[in-house]
Design a protein around this motif. Structure first.
Motif, short mmCIF file in Angstrom:
data_model
loop_
_atom_site.label_atom_id
_atom_site.label_comp_id
_atom_site.label_asym_id
_atom_site.label_seq_id
_atom_site.Cartn_x
_atom_site.Cartn_y
_atom_site.Cartn_z
N THR A 41 51.58 50.91 -24.57
CA THR A 41 50.92 50.07 -25.56
C THR A 41 49.41 50.28 -25.61
O THR A 41 48.81 50.77 -24.65
CB THR A 41 51.17 48.57 -25.28
OG1 THR A 41 50.56 48.23 -24.03
CG2 THR A 41 52.64 48.23 -25.26
N VAL A 43 46.12 47.71 -26.44
CA VAL A 43 45.72 46.33 -26.65
C VAL A 43 44.45 46.38 -27.50
O VAL A 43 43.46 47.00 -27.13
CB VAL A 43 45.46 45.58 -25.33
CG1 VAL A 43 45.05 44.14 -25.61
CG2 VAL A 43 46.69 45.62 -24.45
N ARG A 52 48.88 43.39 -28.88
CA ARG A 52 49.45 44.53 -28.15
C ARG A 52 50.36 45.29 -29.11
O ARG A 52 51.32 44.74 -29.64
CB ARG A 52 50.24 44.01 -26.95
CG ARG A 52 50.71 45.09 -26.02
CD ARG A 52 51.33 44.48 -24.77
NE ARG A 52 50.37 43.72 -24.00
CZ ARG A 52 49.64 44.23 -23.00
NH1 ARG A 52 49.77 45.50 -22.68
NH2 ARG A 52 48.78 43.48 -22.35
#
Length: 90
Positions: A41, A43, A52
């Motif tokens: 991911t 952020v 996210r």
């Protein structure tokens, strides 16, 4: 110096980003600054807080420090950041 040719081998935290395409329609158009990165991911700090976004099935437009915009398929980022930085890119 970070450039479109070597962006995958650099730190992405601190760069501005826009989610250009994503499998989740709610993620398309999310923009802000990358504040953290994991294996799967990114952020992003937006005007509404932290979001996210999964790397897989997403395409990101990242603005480099010189103002150049690069479009990156999230699957090419899908590894631990510290490993990706030391990898050889073909």
């Amino acid at each position: 110096m970070i450039s479109p040719q070597n962006v995958l081998r650099h730190e992405l935290i601190g760069l501005d980003v826009l989610v250009a395409r994503a499998s989740n329609p709610g993620h398309v158009g999310v923009s802000g600054r990358i504040i953290d990165e994991t294996k799967n991911t990114l952020v992003i700090l937006t005007g509404r807080g932290e979001t996210r976004i999964p790397k897989r099935f997403s395409v990101f437009r990242i603005r480099l420090p010189d103002g150049t915009t690069v479009e990156i398929d999230g699957s090419s980022l899908e590894t631990q950041p510290e490993r990706r930085i030391s990898m050889r890119i073909r």
